[in-house]
Design a protein around this motif. Structure first.
Motif, PDB file in Angstrom:
ATOM      1  N   GLY A   1      -0.223  -2.571   4.349  1.00 26.15           N
ATOM      2  CA  GLY A   1      -0.805  -1.275   4.680  1.00 26.15           C
ATOM      3  C   GLY A   1      -0.275  -0.849   6.036  1.00 26.15           C
ATOM      4  O   GLY A   1      -0.525  -1.527   7.043  1.00 26.15           O
ATOM      5  N   VAL A   2       0.457   0.245   6.090  1.00 20.93           N
ATOM      6  CA  VAL A   2       1.146   0.644   7.321  1.00 20.93           C
ATOM      7  C   VAL A   2       0.728   2.062   7.698  1.00 20.93           C
ATOM      8  O   VAL A   2       0.762   2.978   6.868  1.00 20.93           O
ATOM      9  N   SER A   3       0.332   2.222   8.941  1.00 20.80           N
ATOM     10  CA  SER A   3      -0.025   3.546   9.438  1.00 20.80           C
ATOM     11  C   SER A   3       1.182   4.479   9.400  1.00 20.80           C
ATOM     12  O   SER A   3       2.324   4.057   9.624  1.00 20.80           O
ATOM     13  N   ALA A   4       0.921   5.750   9.125  1.00 23.99           N
ATOM     14  CA  ALA A   4       1.994   6.753   9.120  1.00 23.99           C
ATOM     15  C   ALA A   4       2.598   6.929  10.508  1.00 23.99           C
ATOM     16  O   ALA A   4       3.709   7.429  10.653  1.00 23.99           O
TER      17      ALA A   4
END
Length: 290
Positions: free
Chosen positions: A203-206
């Motif tokens: 899960g990677v932040s924009a």
């Protein structure tokens, strides 16, 4: 017995519907395994294909080995160590019952599981996962199949000789076929039920520009700040002068460099590597210390 008979070991491989596990448990986010290395590892043998799901052939092999009515065994596995590990243990046990092998699932906390594993206390089957941080094929066979190292459940003189040849051969052109031969041999001897390789999900932040690494390590650069109540998973590399907040859970195979600050009430599992001058506030503790 009965796992000293290669026909029994092969039967178990034919008796597990791995494609069904990938579909139903992992929603397609995994890959079939045919050998003790992934395609990313040097020496992987692309000609070795996974065992197909064939319960009829599994039962025939069991009958040839003298187990026409099956047998009873257990399957030890950890809880919360690997993705869906408890579910995998239960699913594999259920599938093997369909070919007449009565498997009792025995899930447990990882520290107890690992103690049983190293103590050679498994009575039947054990559920394990092996990664390969250095990307070298010796890693895959050394930790489970070399009698001189940690091959405590399966090793043979022939396999020992091949492993030694691969270990001392430095020319990649000569070394690669050695490991391809090893992986074919292990596939045919079937000391494992070859299941699957996980697809890594992140899960990677924009707001973050980041690419995952093939070795699964996550690097926290020097001077980073880790907030409170954070879980730091295995295979993280933490640079120097990093501040780690309070109430954090730090898993094994995490490397913490020098001059790092670890806050109150943090749990450091066994296997965490700490550089010199690491500073820890009061009340951090390590469960099941060595």
């Amino acid at each position: 017995k009965p796992f000293d008979d290669v026909r029994v070991r092969q039967a178990l491989n034919y008796g597990v519907d791995v494609d069904g596990l990938i579909r139903d448990l992992f929603q397609g986010r995994a890959y079939r395994s045919s050998q003790p290395a992934s395609p990313l590892v040097f020496g992987y043998n692309a000609e070795v294909k996974p065992y197909p799901y064939d319960p009829g052939r599994a039962q025939k092999l069991l009958a040839e080995a003298g187990y026409a009515n099956g047998f009873k065994t257990s399957l030890d596995g950890p809880i919360g160590r690997y993705l869906l590990d408890k579910e995998m243990v239960e699913a594999v046990a259920g599938q093997l019952r369909k070919i007449g092998v009565e498997v009792t699932p025995n899930p447990m906390e990882f520290a107890r599981f690992w103690e049983r594993f190293l103590g050679k206390k498994f009575d039947g089957l054990g559920f394990l996962s092996v990664g390969n941080v250095p990307g070298d094929p010796d890693w895959n066979v050394a930790i489970h199949m070399d009698s001189k190292r940690r091959g405590i459940y399966y090793n043979t003189p022939d396999l020992d000789r091949m492993i030694e040849e691969g270990k001392v051969t430095t020319d990649p052109a000569r070394r690669q076929p050695v490991y391809q031969r090893i992986f074919r041999h292990v596939h045919e001897q079937a000391p494992w039920i070859f299941l699957l390789d996980y697809a890594d999900l992140y899960g990677v932040s924009a707001r973050l520009e980041w690419k995952p690494r093939a070795d699964e390590w996550i690097l926290l650069e020097d001077g980073a700040r880790v907030g409170d109540n954070t879980v730091i998973q295995a295979q993280c590399y933490i640079g120097s002068n990093v501040s780690i907040g309070n109430d954090c859970l730090i898993y094994p195979q995490v490397v913490i460099r020098e001059d790092c600050r670890v806050g109150d009430r943090c749990i450091l599992h066994p296997g965490v590597v700490i550089g010199s001058d690491g500073f820890f506030l009061a009340r951090y503790f390590s469960p099941n210390p060595a």
